[in-house]
Structure formats: C-alpha cells, structure tokens
Motif scaffolding. Structure first.
Motif, PDB file in Angstrom:
ATOM      1  N   MET A  69       0.827  -1.207   0.000  1.00 34.14           N
ATOM      2  CA  MET A  69       0.000   0.000   0.000  1.00 34.14           C
ATOM      3  C   MET A  69       0.864   1.261   0.000  1.00 34.14           C
ATOM      4  O   MET A  69       0.516   2.251  -0.643  1.00 34.14           O
ATOM      5  N   VAL A  70       1.988   1.219   0.708  1.00 39.47           N
ATOM      6  CA  VAL A  70       2.871   2.386   0.743  1.00 39.47           C
ATOM      7  C   VAL A  70       3.444   2.634  -0.645  1.00 39.47           C
ATOM      8  O   VAL A  70       3.483   3.778  -1.124  1.00 39.47           O
ATOM      9  N   LEU A  71       3.865   1.585  -1.321  1.00 36.74           N
ATOM     10  CA  LEU A  71       4.405   1.718  -2.667  1.00 36.74           C
ATOM     11  C   LEU A  71       3.338   2.251  -3.624  1.00 36.74           C
ATOM     12  O   LEU A  71       3.618   3.128  -4.445  1.00 36.74           O
ATOM     13  N   SER A  72       2.124   1.737  -3.512  1.00 36.55           N
ATOM     14  CA  SER A  72       1.023   2.227  -4.353  1.00 36.55           C
ATOM     15  C   SER A  72       0.754   3.704  -4.101  1.00 36.55           C
ATOM     16  O   SER A  72       0.520   4.475  -5.043  1.00 36.55           O
ATOM     17  N   ALA A  73       0.783   4.106  -2.840  1.00 39.43           N
ATOM     18  CA  ALA A  73       0.543   5.511  -2.503  1.00 39.43           C
ATOM     19  C   ALA A  73       1.655   6.403  -3.053  1.00 39.43           C
ATOM     20  O   ALA A  73       1.378   7.479  -3.603  1.00 39.43           O
ATOM     21  N   LEU A  74       2.893   5.971  -2.955  1.00 41.42           N
ATOM     22  CA  LEU A  74       4.007   6.753  -3.501  1.00 41.42           C
ATOM     23  C   LEU A  74       3.917   6.863  -5.016  1.00 41.42           C
ATOM     24  O   LEU A  74       4.138   7.932  -5.594  1.00 41.42           O
TER      25      LEU A  74
END
Length: 81
Positions: free
Chosen positions: A2-7
């Motif tokens: 999710m963090v990678l998707s948000a970035l």
C-alpha cells in the motif's frame, strides 16, 4: 504494497498535474516529440485518473495497466527522439 502504491500514485498525480497545468516546458517537450499540446492534456488526465484509481483496490490492477501503457509510450517517444 500500500505504501508503494501511494508513492506511485503521488508521483503520477504530480506528473499528470504538471501536464494539466500547461507549462511551457511540457508544451515544448511534446512538440519536440511531434505531438500536439492537446495530447499532453490527454496524457495528464490519464495519469491523474490512473493515480486516483490506484487508491481503489478493485481498480488498482487496471490503473497499473493504464500507467504502464503510458510509460511504455513515453519511453518509446524518448527513444525515437
């Protein structure tokens, strides 16, 4: 994940937003590639739309496909110039 998707979404929001802002640099770059300025707005909308869809789990796969297609087109454009 999710963090990678948000970035990634933030990156594409910024990139698409800069195209939608209609800066002289964007117009110059698209002109150098042989594309009309209107195409920059279309790509900007697609980037912003894809970025927003990354936040919807059910649509993330489609958003990723759209953004991959945009990036492949961008890479091809740079290679041709």
């Amino acid at each position: 994940a999710m963090v990678l998707s948000a970035l990634l979404a933030l990156l594409f929001l910024f990139a698409g937003g800069s195209k939608l802002a209609g800066s002289e640099e964007v117009a110059s770059n698209f002109g150098r590639f042989g594309y009309p300025v209107a195409f920059a707005y279309l790509i900007g909308l697609a980037e912003v739309g894809g970025a927003l869809l990354l936040f919807a789990p059910a649509m993330a796969r489609y958003a990723a496909g759209l953004l991959i297609a945009i990036m492949l087109g961008a890479a091809a454009s740079h290679l041709m110039v």
